[in-house]
Design a protein around this motif. Sequence first.
Motif, mmCIF file in Angstrom:
data_model
loop_
_atom_site.group_PDB
_atom_site.id
_atom_site.type_symbol
_atom_site.label_atom_id
_atom_site.label_comp_id
_atom_site.label_asym_id
_atom_site.label_seq_id
_atom_site.Cartn_x
_atom_site.Cartn_y
_atom_site.Cartn_z
ATOM 1 N N ASP A 69 36.591 42.120 57.535
ATOM 2 C CA ASP A 69 37.377 43.563 57.625
ATOM 3 C C ASP A 69 38.959 43.445 57.286
ATOM 4 O OD1 ASP A 69 38.480 41.554 59.685
ATOM 5 O OD2 ASP A 69 38.602 43.143 61.193
ATOM 6 N N GLY A 70 39.104 42.159 56.532
ATOM 7 C CA GLY A 70 40.668 41.860 56.112
ATOM 8 C C GLY A 70 40.928 42.374 54.538
ATOM 9 N N VAL A 71 42.186 42.756 54.340
ATOM 10 C CA VAL A 71 42.224 43.214 53.011
ATOM 11 C C VAL A 71 43.217 42.023 52.267
ATOM 12 C CG1 VAL A 71 43.461 44.883 51.293
ATOM 13 C CG2 VAL A 71 42.010 45.244 53.455
ATOM 14 N N TYR A 72 42.788 41.580 51.367
ATOM 15 C CA TYR A 72 43.577 40.148 50.581
ATOM 16 C C TYR A 72 44.113 40.604 49.067
ATOM 17 C CZ TYR A 72 41.475 38.055 54.488
ATOM 18 O OH TYR A 72 41.076 37.690 55.796
ATOM 19 N N ASP A 73 45.380 40.231 48.971
ATOM 20 C CA ASP A 73 45.910 40.469 47.603
ATOM 21 C C ASP A 73 45.939 39.219 46.984
ATOM 22 O OD1 ASP A 73 47.482 40.842 45.150
ATOM 23 O OD2 ASP A 73 48.967 41.739 46.430
ATOM 24 N N ILE A 74 44.811 39.111 46.019
ATOM 25 C CA ILE A 74 44.789 37.657 45.296
ATOM 26 C C ILE A 74 45.527 37.695 43.910
ATOM 27 C CG2 ILE A 74 42.362 37.493 46.387
ATOM 28 C CD1 ILE A 74 41.169 38.863 43.773
ATOM 29 N N ALA A 75 46.216 38.832 43.567
ATOM 30 C CA ALA A 75 46.897 38.645 42.082
ATOM 31 C C ALA A 75 47.492 37.410 41.864
ATOM 32 C CB ALA A 75 47.922 39.889 41.953
ATOM 33 N N GLY A 76 48.310 36.947 43.135
ATOM 34 C CA GLY A 76 48.943 35.674 42.957
ATOM 35 C C GLY A 76 48.351 34.083 42.831
ATOM 36 N N PHE A 77 46.877 34.515 43.111
ATOM 37 C CA PHE A 77 46.049 33.428 43.494
ATOM 38 C C PHE A 77 45.034 33.196 42.170
ATOM 39 C CE2 PHE A 77 42.276 31.328 45.318
ATOM 40 C CZ PHE A 77 42.986 30.238 45.704
#
Length: 84
Positions: A26-34
């Motif tokens: 149920d989590g939203v993660y911003d992976i752009a920096g990863f």
Amino acid sequence: MSKTFTKAEVANHKDEKAGMYIIVDDGVYDIAGFLDDHPGGAKILKRVAGKDATKQFWKYHNEHVLTKYGAKLKVGTVAETAKL
């Protein structure tokens, strides 16, 4: 405070300019920096950007990975939608 997103809102974040969001559980993660740090490469992350990546994530990772990186990358949670 954590922001709440709909799946449609997450789908709008699928490039580095807008942020690359994925859903895991149920989590939203911003992976752009990863992208550059991902051991499996950026290509696989770009494929799931804007989508629910729960199934793919748990297929290749254990809970330790989410514990280690999750807090830094998490931008919110997915809003529950009514199922009719």
